[in-house]
Design an enzyme around this catalytic site. Structure first.
Site, PDB file in Angstrom:
ATOM      1  N   HIS A   1       2.707 -12.856 -27.298  1.00 49.04           N
ATOM      2  CA  HIS A   1       2.272 -13.166 -25.731  1.00 49.04           C
ATOM      3  C   HIS A   1       1.039 -12.418 -25.516  1.00 49.04           C
ATOM      4  O   HIS A   1       0.142 -12.664 -24.407  1.00 49.04           O
ATOM      5  CB  HIS A   1       3.411 -12.898 -24.947  1.00 49.04           C
ATOM      6  CG  HIS A   1       4.487 -14.089 -24.783  1.00 49.04           C
ATOM      7  ND1 HIS A   1       4.380 -14.848 -23.699  1.00 49.04           N
ATOM      8  CD2 HIS A   1       5.267 -14.591 -25.736  1.00 49.04           C
ATOM      9  CE1 HIS A   1       5.340 -15.667 -23.965  1.00 49.04           C
ATOM     10  NE2 HIS A   1       5.938 -15.731 -25.150  1.00 49.04           N
TER      11      HIS A   1
ATOM     12  N   SER B   1      -2.123  -6.003 -22.077  1.00 48.54           N
ATOM     13  CA  SER B   1      -2.101  -6.346 -20.595  1.00 48.54           C
ATOM     14  C   SER B   1      -0.700  -6.994 -20.258  1.00 48.54           C
ATOM     15  O   SER B   1      -0.308  -6.783 -18.997  1.00 48.54           O
ATOM     16  CB  SER B   1      -3.022  -7.685 -20.365  1.00 48.54           C
ATOM     17  OG  SER B   1      -2.820  -8.627 -21.203  1.00 48.54           O
TER      18      SER B   1
ATOM     19  N   HIS C   1      10.359 -18.451 -35.427  1.00 49.21           N
ATOM     20  CA  HIS C   1      11.521 -19.166 -34.759  1.00 49.21           C
ATOM     21  C   HIS C   1      12.761 -19.120 -35.480  1.00 49.21           C
ATOM     22  O   HIS C   1      13.649 -19.487 -35.081  1.00 49.21           O
ATOM     23  CB  HIS C   1      11.303 -20.705 -34.587  1.00 49.21           C
ATOM     24  CG  HIS C   1      10.111 -20.897 -33.554  1.00 49.21           C
ATOM     25  ND1 HIS C   1       9.513 -22.189 -33.091  1.00 49.21           N
ATOM     26  CD2 HIS C   1       9.696 -20.131 -32.382  1.00 49.21           C
ATOM     27  CE1 HIS C   1       8.743 -22.069 -32.137  1.00 49.21           C
ATOM     28  NE2 HIS C   1       8.725 -20.797 -31.560  1.00 49.21           N
ATOM     29  N   SER C   2      12.654 -18.468 -36.655  1.00 46.68           N
ATOM     30  CA  SER C   2      13.790 -18.235 -37.614  1.00 46.68           C
ATOM     31  C   SER C   2      14.706 -17.015 -36.857  1.00 46.68           C
ATOM     32  O   SER C   2      15.935 -17.115 -37.127  1.00 46.68           O
ATOM     33  CB  SER C   2      13.328 -17.749 -39.122  1.00 46.68           C
ATOM     34  OG  SER C   2      14.407 -17.329 -39.692  1.00 46.68           O
TER      35      SER C   2
ATOM     36  N   THR D   1      21.170 -17.618 -40.610  1.00 51.08           N
ATOM     37  CA  THR D   1      20.577 -16.361 -40.650  1.00 51.08           C
ATOM     38  C   THR D   1      19.839 -16.205 -39.203  1.00 51.08           C
ATOM     39  O   THR D   1      18.613 -16.074 -39.216  1.00 51.08           O
ATOM     40  CB  THR D   1      19.648 -16.221 -41.922  1.00 51.08           C
ATOM     41  OG1 THR D   1      18.652 -17.158 -41.923  1.00 51.08           O
ATOM     42  CG2 THR D   1      20.629 -16.474 -43.339  1.00 51.08           C
TER      43      THR D   1
ATOM     44  N   ASP E   1      18.050 -20.337 -35.381  1.00 55.90           N
ATOM     45  CA  ASP E   1      18.753 -20.540 -36.829  1.00 55.90           C
ATOM     46  C   ASP E   1      19.993 -20.017 -36.852  1.00 55.90           C
ATOM     47  O   ASP E   1      20.529 -18.943 -36.769  1.00 55.90           O
ATOM     48  CB  ASP E   1      17.830 -19.611 -37.742  1.00 55.90           C
ATOM     49  CG  ASP E   1      18.341 -19.667 -39.293  1.00 55.90           C
ATOM     50  OD1 ASP E   1      19.492 -20.284 -39.546  1.00 55.90           O
ATOM     51  OD2 ASP E   1      17.806 -18.880 -40.061  1.00 55.90           O
TER      52      ASP E   1
ATOM     53  N   ASP F   1      -4.512  -6.326 -26.138  1.00 61.87           N
ATOM     54  CA  ASP F   1      -4.781  -4.967 -25.218  1.00 61.87           C
ATOM     55  C   ASP F   1      -3.696  -4.432 -24.156  1.00 61.87           C
ATOM     56  O   ASP F   1      -3.980  -3.967 -23.360  1.00 61.87           O
ATOM     57  CB  ASP F   1      -6.210  -5.264 -24.416  1.00 61.87           C
ATOM     58  CG  ASP F   1      -5.887  -6.605 -23.436  1.00 61.87           C
ATOM     59  OD1 ASP F   1      -4.633  -6.950 -23.335  1.00 61.87           O
ATOM     60  OD2 ASP F   1      -6.776  -7.130 -22.723  1.00 61.87           O
TER      61      ASP F   1
ATOM     62  N   ASP G   1      13.452 -15.160 -42.326  1.00 62.42           N
ATOM     63  CA  ASP G   1      13.359 -15.825 -43.722  1.00 62.42           C
ATOM     64  C   ASP G   1      12.768 -17.446 -43.452  1.00 62.42           C
ATOM     65  O   ASP G   1      12.627 -17.775 -42.406  1.00 62.42           O
ATOM     66  CB  ASP G   1      14.577 -15.926 -44.326  1.00 62.42           C
ATOM     67  CG  ASP G   1      15.999 -16.455 -43.532  1.00 62.42           C
ATOM     68  OD1 ASP G   1      15.546 -17.293 -42.736  1.00 62.42           O
ATOM     69  OD2 ASP G   1      17.175 -16.345 -43.987  1.00 62.42           O
TER      70      ASP G   1
END
Length: 330
Positions: free
Chosen positions: A71, A81, A198-199, A251, A248, A79, A256
């Site tokens: 983000h 922010s 996203h794992s 796990t 996930d 930096d 992974d």
């Protein structure tokens, strides 16, 4: 007489050139490995120790450090922010809907305070963002990324008005996400790897119910869709309620390649997950990452390095904040 003055004049001229070169060099400095080796030799070890300690107290901090990097760096510059709170003259990027669900900002101060005790006014919050992400990935059993450069400086403002445009929405199209990453120098292969983040973590029901109600998205595995409806039983979830599904199930706190196996089986939470597995631009990379965890880790490491070096402030740009939440008062 004029000839007698020449040596002094030449000396003064070369001294002036040296000063100008120094100013130019500082203002255009670059990131480098072990930037703090002289000014704060223990800096990276202190950050690593704090990340580890926080992980064993609050395991989800490791996911937060990774999300902070994403983000922060996709909005203008790496930096810090993102870390600024709303104060006079500053509107925090954390107010954006794109920051929904982000947490653990308060623990950045724990890391910064430890560094300030060792080396006051030396280590930037932007470098804390980058290095805590690197060390958080290790805590999530992801790759050990050795080549994270340092020397970033902190912004003197935030970019709230740009967040909605620059941070992809949960349900943006794949083409939009690839375009966003390409604009900051990250190629398709590295983008596919970075989406493997996203794992770990979770998706709040407010961002996935449109795939379940009023009818189930036909691209979802039917059994998985029923599981998601149990997790998100209402088409209008309370955004303040902690209703979510793990990215996930197998796990959930391990970095992974299970994410890629899941999306190939139509068990992704978001629209982009399904597109990633089926689009000809990305499907070959997805298949290779699903079958080879080492390859995923290699490309994920490369993606993190590219992301962490996005348009940093260096040299005499920006500042080194005393408190990551606020710009310096002087």
């Amino acid at each position: 007489m004029a000839n007698a003055k020449m040596p002094f004049s030449l000396l003064a001229f070369f001294y002036l050139l040296l000063q100008l070169f120094s100013i130019f060099h500082i203002g255009n400095a670059e990131l480098e490995m072990n930037y703090y080796k002289e000014s704060c030799p223990k800096a990276e070890e202190i950050i690593r120790q704090q990340v580890e300690t926080l992980y064993y107290k609050h395991g989800n901090t490791a996911v937060s450090w990774l999300r902070n990097l994403f983000h922060d760096c996709v909005v203008k510059s790496c930096d810090a922010s993102l870390l600024l709170e709303t104060t006079r003259g500053v509107e925090s990027e954390q107010k954006s809907t794109r920051s929904f669900g982000m947490r653990n900002f308060k623990y950045v101060k724990v890391i910064k305070d430890a560094l300030e005790r060792e080396c006051p006014g030396t280590v930037s919050c932007a470098d804390i963002v980058a290095l805590s992400a690197r060390d958080g990935i290790v805590m999530l059993k992801g790759p050990k990324i050795d080549m994270i450069k340092t020397g970033r400086r902190d912004s003197r403002g935030s970019y709230l008005s740009d967040v909605e445009t620059l941070v992809p929405n949960h349900n943006d199209s794949l083409s939009s996400v690839l375009s966003n990453f390409n604009s900051i120098g990250i190629d398709v292969e590295a983008t596919v790897a970075l989406l493997g983040a996203h794992s770990v973590g979770r998706v709040h029901c407010v961002n996935l119910v449109h795939r379940l109600y009023p009818t189930i998205d036909p691209t979802l595995d039917p059994d998985y869709a029923l599981y998601l409806k149990n997790r998100c039983p209402s088409p209008n979830p309370d955004p303040n309620a902690v209703l979510y599904s793990r990215n996930d199930r197998e796990t959930p706190m391990v970095m992974d390649n299970m994410y890629y196996k899941n999306i190939m089986a139509h068990k992704g939470l978001l629209v982009i997950d399904d597109e990633l597995a089926t689009d000809p631009r990305t499907a070959p990379f997805v298949a290779k990452m699903a079958s080879d965890n080492g390859y995923f880790h290699e490309q994920f490491s490369r993606g993190v390095r590219l992301l962490s070096e996005t348009n940093p402030l260096t040299g005499d740009q920006g500042e080194i904040r005393k408190d990551c939440r606020y710009v310096n008062s002087n």
